[in-house]
Design an enzyme around this catalytic site. Sequence first.
Site, short mmCIF file in Angstrom:
data_model
loop_
_atom_site.label_atom_id
_atom_site.label_comp_id
_atom_site.label_asym_id
_atom_site.label_seq_id
_atom_site.Cartn_x
_atom_site.Cartn_y
_atom_site.Cartn_z
N TYR A 154 -0.79 1.29 6.99
CA TYR A 154 -0.44 1.48 8.40
C TYR A 154 -0.36 2.95 8.78
CZ TYR A 154 4.38 3.01 7.69
OH TYR A 154 5.48 3.71 7.35
N ASN A 167 0.80 -1.20 0.00
CA ASN A 167 0.00 0.00 0.00
C ASN A 167 0.85 1.27 0.00
OD1 ASN A 167 -1.86 2.02 0.36
ND2 ASN A 167 -2.98 1.00 1.99
N ASP A 168 1.33 1.66 1.18
CA ASP A 168 2.01 2.95 1.29
C ASP A 168 3.21 3.09 0.35
OD1 ASP A 168 0.29 3.94 3.24
OD2 ASP A 168 1.36 2.85 4.82
N VAL A 169 3.86 1.97 0.06
CA VAL A 169 5.08 2.04 -0.76
C VAL A 169 4.76 2.35 -2.22
CG1 VAL A 169 6.35 0.48 0.75
CG2 VAL A 169 5.12 -0.45 -1.20
#
Lengths: 97, 464
Positions: free
Chosen positions: B430, B390-392
Amino acid sequence: MSQPMVAIYILVLAGFIGYWVVWGVTPSLHTPLISLTNAISGIIIIGAFLVAGASAGTGWPLAVGLLAVTLASVNIFGGFVVTQRMLAMFRKQKKRE
Amino acid sequence: MQQLSDVTALAYLLSAVLFILGLNGLTSPVSARRGNLFAIAGMAVAVATTMFAPDMKNYGLILLCVMVGGSIGIVIAMKIKMTAMPQLVAMLHSFVGLSAGLVALGVYLTESGSGPPDTALMVEIIAGTIIGLITFTGSLVAFGKLQGILKPAPVVFGGQHVLNSLLALSAVFAGYFFTVSDNLVFLLVIWAVSLALGILLIIPVGGADMPVIISMLNSYSGWAAAATGFTLHNSLLIITGSLVGFSGAILSYIMCKVMHRSIFNVVFGVSSASKTEGAVEAQTAEGKSVKTTVVEEVAFWLKDTGKVIIVPGYGMAVAQAQHAVKELMNVLEANGVTVKFAIHPVAGRMPGHMNVLLAEADIPYDHVFEMEEINPEFVTADAVLVIGANDVTNPAAREDSSSPIYGMPILDVEKAKQVFVIKRSMRPGYSGIENLLYYRDNCSLLFGDAKDVCESLKAQLKAM
């Protein structure tokens, strides 16, 4: 030069070796790097041997030493075996039949 | 402690050299197995030399403990699932820490009463105790969080840092009194304080920060071994400890850099928790909607395409989807599609976690690329499959200077012609930040469990 000073020399110089060697490790093997360094930090077992084997006496030093020997052994054997298991999985493309 | 004989000292030097060669082997997967064997040889030399020293006593008992501990270690190492590697490593770190604490205690018990207290030795014992025991309980907490025994969410309360500082200060005072009085009670106080400190330093760290924490505890366990080397005047322990200490420190540094966190904050137990709260409102893509898709559509797209890049993340590990991914890769390759894997340095719960899982699924490592290598290639990719990451992949890291992850290096997946994101729900990652990628025109979301989705994709492709 006092004994602790010699020890500091060794610590610093070994640190440089560690620094250069570890920067050379390929990122894809960072998990095996952690498990391998974990296995070799089981070298603490030498200290545990010296405590457990220092005197023929019984009592606390022996008990404490033996517990440390057991824990460090889990580390050494577990760490090396799991590293070998992981590294065995890293393969190149197999030849197409 | 008695002087080492020259023979023993030479043997230890050989061990140290073998350890260095062992680590050096990890430069490439080709030499890595040989490296591990070097390290094993180094350990065997060191252990044999110490055990067969002439003045060694309690020989039988020691051997028994080695056998018991060794068997436990081998059994665990053979049975552990690759997805559970972070937990295993955390547990093993805790053992090194406790051993260091026990050895320090044992040295004190052995040496005390044999003359006036030696200040240098006392200080070394204190250092070994503190570092060792912080490593011990800290690693246990990390293990608990990774294993799901403890809640992975950060535990934060008011005055946390004041409490930690007070504890650290009381350890220093107890250390002073211990050195002056040579009284075991003070050493036990140091034990209690260090054990508590280890717990308090790790509880504020959330699950997704684990790659940093694992690396950091790896480093601590090295310093614990080095401190024991100072206590015992043993150069091999100092060298090994220093190698491991620096290795873990470098990994922590790399992880912090790619997670855009300050290493200072991590070392002193400042979690991302505080920054997360402000983050949620910072990013909301108003008025935009996401597109969703179905397996059939994705399969149709992938069928005749040229190049597919797969981006795995922690979600793949959770769903145990690595084997399903490999089968999907096989089907795609059979159709003449080029398949590559892109790995972000912090994907997963420890450094290199994804690489191990892909290797376990028998995906050749020459298909797997690091961020810097693969980023220029996304432009030429016909499709990207994001599996549980996700965040990456969040373009906010590059575009939105108000975003908490602004500046964090990401995988440039949005540059591909089409992006499919396999996700269980719309829940943000996260960091609590919405992923701007999902609102791009070339991005479609495919909801479902990573393993199920990969399996049905494979089935669809085969049926076509």
